[in-house]
Design an enzyme around this catalytic site. Structure first.
Site, PDB file in Angstrom:
ATOM      1  N   THR A   1      33.232  30.310  44.768  1.00  0.00           N
ATOM      2  CA  THR A   1      32.460  31.460  44.279  1.00  0.00           C
ATOM      3  C   THR A   1      33.322  32.726  44.199  1.00  0.00           C
ATOM      4  OG1 THR A   1      31.791  31.818  46.576  1.00  0.00           O
ATOM      5  CG2 THR A   1      30.188  30.740  45.140  1.00  0.00           C
ATOM      6  N   ARG A   2      32.889  33.660  43.340  1.00  0.00           N
ATOM      7  CA  ARG A   2      33.511  34.980  43.245  1.00  0.00           C
ATOM      8  C   ARG A   2      32.410  36.031  43.089  1.00  0.00           C
ATOM      9  NH1 ARG A   2      37.267  32.482  44.770  1.00  0.00           N
ATOM     10  NH2 ARG A   2      39.389  32.435  43.948  1.00  0.00           N
TER      11      ARG A   2
ATOM     12  N   LYS B   1      30.863  32.634  53.503  1.00  0.00           N
ATOM     13  CA  LYS B   1      32.271  32.749  53.093  1.00  0.00           C
ATOM     14  C   LYS B   1      32.717  34.200  53.104  1.00  0.00           C
ATOM     15  CE  LYS B   1      34.764  32.661  48.756  1.00  0.00           C
ATOM     16  NZ  LYS B   1      34.772  32.235  47.345  1.00  0.00           N
TER      17      LYS B   1
ATOM     18  N   HIS C   1      39.977  29.204  42.646  1.00  0.00           N
ATOM     19  CA  HIS C   1      39.242  28.178  43.396  1.00  0.00           C
ATOM     20  C   HIS C   1      38.584  28.796  44.634  1.00  0.00           C
ATOM     21  CE1 HIS C   1      43.316  28.391  44.961  1.00  0.00           C
ATOM     22  NE2 HIS C   1      42.854  27.971  46.132  1.00  0.00           N
TER      23      HIS C   1
ATOM     24  N   LYS D   1      35.196  38.245  38.144  1.00  0.00           N
ATOM     25  CA  LYS D   1      33.900  38.606  37.553  1.00  0.00           C
ATOM     26  C   LYS D   1      34.024  38.998  36.087  1.00  0.00           C
ATOM     27  CE  LYS D   1      33.765  41.927  40.758  1.00  0.00           C
ATOM     28  NZ  LYS D   1      35.208  41.913  41.176  1.00  0.00           N
TER      29      LYS D   1
ATOM     30  N   CYS E   1      44.721  30.914  48.782  1.00  0.00           N
ATOM     31  CA  CYS E   1      44.545  31.231  47.362  1.00  0.00           C
ATOM     32  C   CYS E   1      45.534  32.359  47.050  1.00  0.00           C
ATOM     33  CB  CYS E   1      43.104  31.698  47.192  1.00  0.00           C
ATOM     34  SG  CYS E   1      42.504  31.821  45.513  1.00  0.00           S
TER      35      CYS E   1
ATOM     36  N   HIS F   1      44.225  41.422  51.073  1.00  0.00           N
ATOM     37  CA  HIS F   1      45.648  41.455  51.438  1.00  0.00           C
ATOM     38  C   HIS F   1      45.899  40.803  52.799  1.00  0.00           C
ATOM     39  CE1 HIS F   1      45.907  43.763  47.862  1.00  0.00           C
ATOM     40  NE2 HIS F   1      45.230  44.771  48.367  1.00  0.00           N
TER      41      HIS F   1
END
Ligand SMILES: Cc1cc2nc3c(=O)[nH]c(=O)nc-3n(C[C@H](O)[C@H](O)[C@H](O)COP(=O)(O)OP(=O)(O)OC[C@H]3O[C@@H](n4cnc5c(N)ncnc54)[C@H](O)[C@@H]3O)c2cc1C
Length: 379
Positions: free
Chosen positions: A47-48, A261, A44, A343, A310, A266
């Site tokens: 976008t990626r 964004k 979620h 991706k 996330c 990490h």
């Protein structure tokens, strides 16, 4: 009803796998414990990033080419746009593995690219403010996938091809016998010839041999309102991966949420069982991320628009795990995350469908992702 294949976890990877199996004419059941899509797993946050000059290892580039082709196929099959092209920036000090790795992948795979200095990036893309001694690979085919739209598109395409998909149904257990695979959920029992486990941050619950190997980690994403939003649109703001003094960061243009964004790989190093990861965000999360924006994207560090937690699922070498279960060849395990897996969902769907059907082999070069071989080397 008996199925050919049951897919556990209908997130990024599972939804793609359901489509690829169903379009081959197989009887498919996809089981998801939360909603489709949901905000509990790893996919979620709208976008990626997708990018070709893969600094992690050039061996991913052929998979990426196929991933692009399959994202386009999904768009054609569903009439939904999921892939957006912005160009990509992979930048760091010149001797850092990020820039060197991206350059190596670009050269080995003959990818169109330019090498830019910090000042040249700012001239071309004025939102960026990187030190001039930085070097970046600019690659024009980079961009982003609208990740939740893509899950919906994969599920709709799978359903149109006959797959049965059930949300809010948690898999509790699976067993293999000579008759096939038996899957027990909190609502019933199902039988199939093969099983695919794409449970994201919960993989180690369903495949205990991955305990300590596929480890969940809390991440936080920030969206900040830019003072000059016109510099942060998909047309003027390439997606980025950057190693700076403060760590390794990634970012994307404004899309759907009214802010640009970004996140830090990490984040604060908070690992643990998926069930125990904190889902709330706090001031420390926000402060850590805002410092980065203020220094390297000063026109982008306006009011906070959104903060979301996330989960990454990290392997020790940060490469994916795609393999048959060592004790049960009917079972395929997939943990393609370590913060860079989305991706690949489209091509992972194809690979997992190959492994879970027919002779259980794939034409894709995935030797470097097989757990069996790596486990043997590590031993
Ligand atoms: C903040 C953040 C930023 C990222 N940025 C990028 C990026 O820019 N580019 C990129 O390529 N990758 C990125 N990634 C990584 C990428 O998002 C992940 O690799 C990808 O989402 C993993 O997909 P998945 O299908 O394995 O997991 P998920 O999409 O989480 O799917 C797993 C599903 O399994 C379900 N499940 C679990 N247990 C059970 C059970 N017992 N029964 C039924 N269902 C179950 C879960 O509910 C979940 O829906 C990022 C990840 C995060 C967290």
């Amino acid at each position: 009803m008996v199925f050919d294949v049951i897919v556990v976890g209908v997130g990024g990877m599972g939804s793609a796998t359901c489509w690829q199996l169903a379009r081959r004419g197989l009887r498919v059941l996809g089981l998801e414990r939360f909603d489709i899509p949901n905000s509990m797993g790893s996919s979620h946050g709208v976008t990626r990033i997708i990018r070709l000059p893969y600094y992690e290892d050039p061996a991913y580039v052929p998979l990426l080419r196929r991933a692009y082709a399959l994202w386009r196929e999904l768009e054609q099959a569903t009439g939904r746009q999921v892939l957006h092209i912005t160009g990509s920036i992979d930048g760091s000090p010149e001797d850092d593995p990020l820039f060197q790795g991206a350059l190596r992948s670009a050269r080995e795979h003959d990818l169109p690219h330019e090498v830019l200095t910090g000042d040249q990036i700012a001239e071309r893309f004025p939102a960026y403010r990187l030190p001039d001694h930085f070097r970046a690979v600019f690659q024009p085919e980079g961009g982003f996938v609208a990740s939740e739209h893509a899950i919906v598109a994969h599920v709709q395409a799978a359903q149109a091809a006959g797959a049965v998909i059930r949300a809010q149904e948690r898999v509790r257990d699976w067993q293999v016998s000579p008759a096939g695979v038996k899957v027990t959920t909190d609502q019933g029992v199902y039988h199939a010839g093969r099983l695919v486990l794409t449970a994201g941050a919960w993989m180690d619950e369903l495949a205990p041999l991955l305990k300590g190997v596929a480890v969940a980690e809390r991440q936080v994403l920030a969206w900040l309102q830019p003072q000059m939003p016109e510099l942060f649109t998909p047309a003027r703001f390439p997606v980025f991966n950057l190693t700076v003094a403060e760590g390794r960061y990634y970012g994307l243009p404004i899309f759907e949420v009214p802010g640009f964004k970004f996140g830090r790989y990490h984040h604060r190093g908070e690992t643990g069982p998926a069930e125990s990861l904190r889902r709330e965000v706090d001031c420390e999360d926000e402060a850590l991320l805002r410092q980065f924006a203020a220094r390297y994207f000063p026109q982008g560090s306006g009011p906070t628009m959104a903060l979301r937690a996330c989960a990454f699922t990290n392997t020790p070498d940060e490469h994916f795990i795609i393999d048959h279960h060592p004790d049960h060849p009917e079972v395929t395990m997939a943990s393609p995350c370590s913060g860079h897996g989305y991706k690949f969902c489209s091509v992972m769907g194809e690979i997992l469908a190959d492994l879970a059907s027919g002779a259980g082999e794939t034409r894709h070069e995935i030797g470097f992702l097989r757990w069996g071989e790596r486990r043997a080397t590590a031993a």
